[in-house]
Design a protein around this motif. Structure first.
Motif, PDB file in Angstrom:
ATOM      1  N   ALA A 293     -15.669  11.340  -4.535  1.00  0.00           N
ATOM      2  CA  ALA A 293     -15.268  10.267  -4.731  1.00  0.00           C
ATOM      3  C   ALA A 293     -14.385   9.716  -5.894  1.00  0.00           C
ATOM      4  N   GLN A 294     -15.140  10.460  -7.087  1.00  0.00           N
ATOM      5  CA  GLN A 294     -14.807   9.121  -8.626  1.00  0.00           C
ATOM      6  C   GLN A 294     -13.411  10.434  -8.819  1.00  0.00           C
ATOM      7  N   ALA A 295     -13.754  12.114  -8.632  1.00  0.00           N
ATOM      8  CA  ALA A 295     -13.554  12.836  -9.341  1.00  0.00           C
ATOM      9  C   ALA A 295     -11.907  12.837  -8.819  1.00  0.00           C
ATOM     10  N   LEU A 296     -12.149  12.963  -7.422  1.00  0.00           N
ATOM     11  CA  LEU A 296     -10.546  12.494  -6.733  1.00  0.00           C
ATOM     12  C   LEU A 296      -9.716  11.254  -7.288  1.00  0.00           C
ATOM     13  N   SER A 297     -10.738   9.948  -7.352  1.00  0.00           N
ATOM     14  CA  SER A 297      -9.544   9.017  -7.642  1.00  0.00           C
ATOM     15  C   SER A 297      -8.779   9.390  -9.211  1.00  0.00           C
ATOM     16  N   ALA A 298     -10.027   9.596  -9.530  1.00  0.00           N
ATOM     17  CA  ALA A 298      -9.149  10.116 -11.228  1.00  0.00           C
ATOM     18  C   ALA A 298      -8.091  11.114 -10.718  1.00  0.00           C
ATOM     19  N   LEU A 299      -7.504  12.339 -10.018  1.00  0.00           N
ATOM     20  CA  LEU A 299      -6.720  12.684 -10.234  1.00  0.00           C
ATOM     21  C   LEU A 299      -5.427  12.095  -9.674  1.00  0.00           C
ATOM     22  N   LEU A 300      -6.158  11.829  -8.737  1.00  0.00           N
ATOM     23  CA  LEU A 300      -4.522  11.048  -8.049  1.00  0.00           C
ATOM     24  C   LEU A 300      -4.651  10.201  -8.576  1.00  0.00           C
ATOM     25  N   ARG A 301      -5.156   9.218  -9.438  1.00  0.00           N
ATOM     26  CA  ARG A 301      -4.262   7.911  -9.816  1.00  0.00           C
ATOM     27  C   ARG A 301      -3.309   8.563 -10.734  1.00  0.00           C
TER      28      ARG A 301
ATOM     29  N   ARG B  96      -5.518   3.968  -4.825  1.00  0.00           N
ATOM     30  CA  ARG B  96      -6.187   5.507  -5.132  1.00  0.00           C
ATOM     31  C   ARG B  96      -8.048   5.306  -6.012  1.00  0.00           C
ATOM     32  N   SER B  97      -8.485   4.604  -5.937  1.00  0.00           N
ATOM     33  CA  SER B  97      -9.338   3.811  -6.722  1.00  0.00           C
ATOM     34  C   SER B  97     -10.793   4.472  -5.840  1.00  0.00           C
ATOM     35  N   PRO B  98     -11.659   4.740  -6.166  1.00  0.00           N
ATOM     36  CA  PRO B  98     -12.541   5.358  -5.130  1.00  0.00           C
ATOM     37  C   PRO B  98     -13.001   4.605  -4.217  1.00  0.00           C
ATOM     38  N   SER B  99     -13.258   3.016  -3.975  1.00  0.00           N
ATOM     39  CA  SER B  99     -13.432   2.582  -3.024  1.00  0.00           C
ATOM     40  C   SER B  99     -11.972   3.931  -1.687  1.00  0.00           C
ATOM     41  N   SER B 100     -10.817   3.518  -1.707  1.00  0.00           N
ATOM     42  CA  SER B 100      -9.592   3.960  -1.278  1.00  0.00           C
ATOM     43  C   SER B 100     -10.011   5.008  -0.837  1.00  0.00           C
ATOM     44  N   ILE B 101     -10.785   6.296  -2.135  1.00  0.00           N
ATOM     45  CA  ILE B 101     -10.997   7.191  -1.356  1.00  0.00           C
ATOM     46  C   ILE B 101     -11.930   7.179  -0.380  1.00  0.00           C
ATOM     47  N   GLN B 102     -13.189   6.871  -0.847  1.00  0.00           N
ATOM     48  CA  GLN B 102     -13.631   6.139   0.437  1.00  0.00           C
ATOM     49  C   GLN B 102     -13.911   5.843   1.822  1.00  0.00           C
ATOM     50  N   ARG B 103     -12.809   4.921   1.895  1.00  0.00           N
ATOM     51  CA  ARG B 103     -11.932   4.256   2.827  1.00  0.00           C
ATOM     52  C   ARG B 103     -11.841   5.648   3.989  1.00  0.00           C
ATOM     53  N   LYS B 104     -10.570   6.244   2.994  1.00  0.00           N
ATOM     54  CA  LYS B 104      -9.434   7.318   3.854  1.00  0.00           C
ATOM     55  C   LYS B 104     -10.660   8.272   4.004  1.00  0.00           C
ATOM     56  N   THR B 105     -11.486   8.796   3.354  1.00  0.00           N
ATOM     57  CA  THR B 105     -12.634  10.238   3.706  1.00  0.00           C
ATOM     58  C   THR B 105     -13.358   9.734   4.960  1.00  0.00           C
ATOM     59  N   TYR B 106     -13.566   8.417   5.291  1.00  0.00           N
ATOM     60  CA  TYR B 106     -14.060   7.586   6.749  1.00  0.00           C
ATOM     61  C   TYR B 106     -12.546   7.996   7.854  1.00  0.00           C
ATOM     62  N   ASP B 107     -11.296   7.500   7.333  1.00  0.00           N
ATOM     63  CA  ASP B 107     -10.711   7.470   8.469  1.00  0.00           C
ATOM     64  C   ASP B 107     -10.144   9.132   9.139  1.00  0.00           C
ATOM     65  N   LEU B 108     -10.510  10.191   7.698  1.00  0.00           N
ATOM     66  CA  LEU B 108     -10.026  11.662   8.287  1.00  0.00           C
ATOM     67  C   LEU B 108     -11.035  11.681   8.731  1.00  0.00           C
ATOM     68  N   SER B 109     -13.208  11.581   9.055  1.00  0.00           N
ATOM     69  CA  SER B 109     -13.852  12.237   9.709  1.00  0.00           C
ATOM     70  C   SER B 109     -13.842  11.471  11.068  1.00  0.00           C
TER      71      SER B 109
ATOM     72  N   MET C 270       0.761  -1.328   0.137  1.00  0.00           N
ATOM     73  CA  MET C 270      -0.059   0.194   0.013  1.00  0.00           C
ATOM     74  C   MET C 270       0.784   1.799  -0.014  1.00  0.00           C
ATOM     75  N   VAL C 271       0.053   2.233  -0.544  1.00  0.00           N
ATOM     76  CA  VAL C 271       1.471   3.251  -0.801  1.00  0.00           C
ATOM     77  C   VAL C 271       0.791   4.258  -0.358  1.00  0.00           C
ATOM     78  N   ASP C 272       1.993   5.008   0.793  1.00  0.00           N
ATOM     79  CA  ASP C 272       1.092   5.918   2.064  1.00  0.00           C
ATOM     80  C   ASP C 272       1.007   7.442   1.415  1.00  0.00           C
ATOM     81  N   TRP C 273      -0.767   7.877   1.907  1.00  0.00           N
ATOM     82  CA  TRP C 273      -1.008   8.755   1.907  1.00  0.00           C
ATOM     83  C   TRP C 273       0.043  10.208   1.988  1.00  0.00           C
ATOM     84  N   VAL C 274       0.144  10.893   0.962  1.00  0.00           N
ATOM     85  CA  VAL C 274       1.089  12.042   1.078  1.00  0.00           C
ATOM     86  C   VAL C 274       0.814  13.589   1.392  1.00  0.00           C
ATOM     87  N   TYR C 275       1.115  13.961   2.080  1.00  0.00           N
ATOM     88  CA  TYR C 275       0.299  15.212   2.528  1.00  0.00           C
ATOM     89  C   TYR C 275      -0.866  15.698   2.116  1.00  0.00           C
TER      90      TYR C 275
END
Ligand SMILES: [Zn+2]
Ligand SMILES: [Zn+2]
Length: 232
Positions: A31-39, A54-67, A1-6
């Motif tokens: 989530a779809q748009a951010l995934s496309a950008l980060l990919r 940085r699939s859409p489901s990984s975006i979902q997971r990270k945003t829930y981690d953050l929240s 897994m690739v660490d999320w950078v700042y």
């Protein structure tokens, strides 16, 4: 897994802050748009990225981690990364400022900018501040900007000595150092939200004081001056 950078975390936290401080679903347009950008991988130069990076489901997971790392969250936090809590706290503290920073990061990525690779010796500090620090430092090396600033200082009766410690390259190194000085953004564009540099936002610094401004969190020349020790 690739660490999320700042920068990636700021973009994900931006979605959280715009969604009532909760995570976004993988199927959502955000989530779809951010995934496309980060990919596109511009924040991971030279790294091997897995197919599901940085699939859409990984975006979902990270945003829930953050929240769930948010101080206002009442349940048990999910297991996120070390930076999750400080970044979501920064959004709580200065929501508009951090949203502006996210917009600037997004614009830089959309413009095709990349973060220098981790082993880039030219910019050891750039990764800490992310792509905006990298862009600001590149702008500081702009020769035209530097000479405009120096001309303005000289015209006002000033010198090219360091504004913090008074070091003058010409005095110490003679002809070889004559006129050499570095230009630093006191309030970088990603902080002011401005799009053009004003000469009064630039400071002339020696290489040492300049490095101290950029080491870790970006601090101002005035803050570096406070750190100076007599005889140091
Ligand atoms: Zn100095
Ligand atoms: Zn600088």
């Amino acid at each position: 897994m690739v660490d999320w950078v700042y920068d990636e975390l700021v973009l994900a936290a931006d979605l959280v802050s715009g969604n009532g401080w909760t995570g976004v679903r993988a199927a959502s347009p955000d989530a779809q748009a951010l995934s496309a950008l980060l990919r596109r991988g511009q924040l991971h130069e030279g790294e091997d990225l897995p197919a599901n990076f940085r699939s859409p489901s990984s975006i979902q997971r990270k945003t829930y981690d953050l929240s769930t790392a948010d101080e206002h969250y009442e349940g048990t936090p999910t297991r996120g990364g070390r930076l999750d809590a400080p970044i979501i706290a920064a959004f709580r503290e200065d929501t508009a400022g951090m949203q502006a920073r996210a917009a600037a990061i997004r614009a830089a990525l959309e413009a095709g900018e990349t973060l220098p690779a981790a082993n880039d010796e030219e910019e050891p500090e750039a990764r800490e501040g992310g792509i905006l620090e990298h862009l600001a430092r590149r702008r500081e090396r702009d020769r035209g900007l530097r000479s405009r600033k120096i001309r303005a200082v000289l015209a006002a009766g000033g010198t090219t000595a360091c504004e913090v410690c008074g070091f003058d390259f010409g005095v110490t190194y003679g002809e070889r150092g004559e006129g050499y000085v570095e230009v630093h953004h006191i309030r970088p564009l990603h902080v002011t939200g401005a799009t053009t540099t004003r000469l009064e936002d630039l400071a002339l610094l020696c290489a040492n004081c300049h490095r101290m401004c950029h080491r870790g969190r970006w601090i101002t020349p005035d803050e570096v001056r406070v750190l100076l020790r007599p005889g140091g």
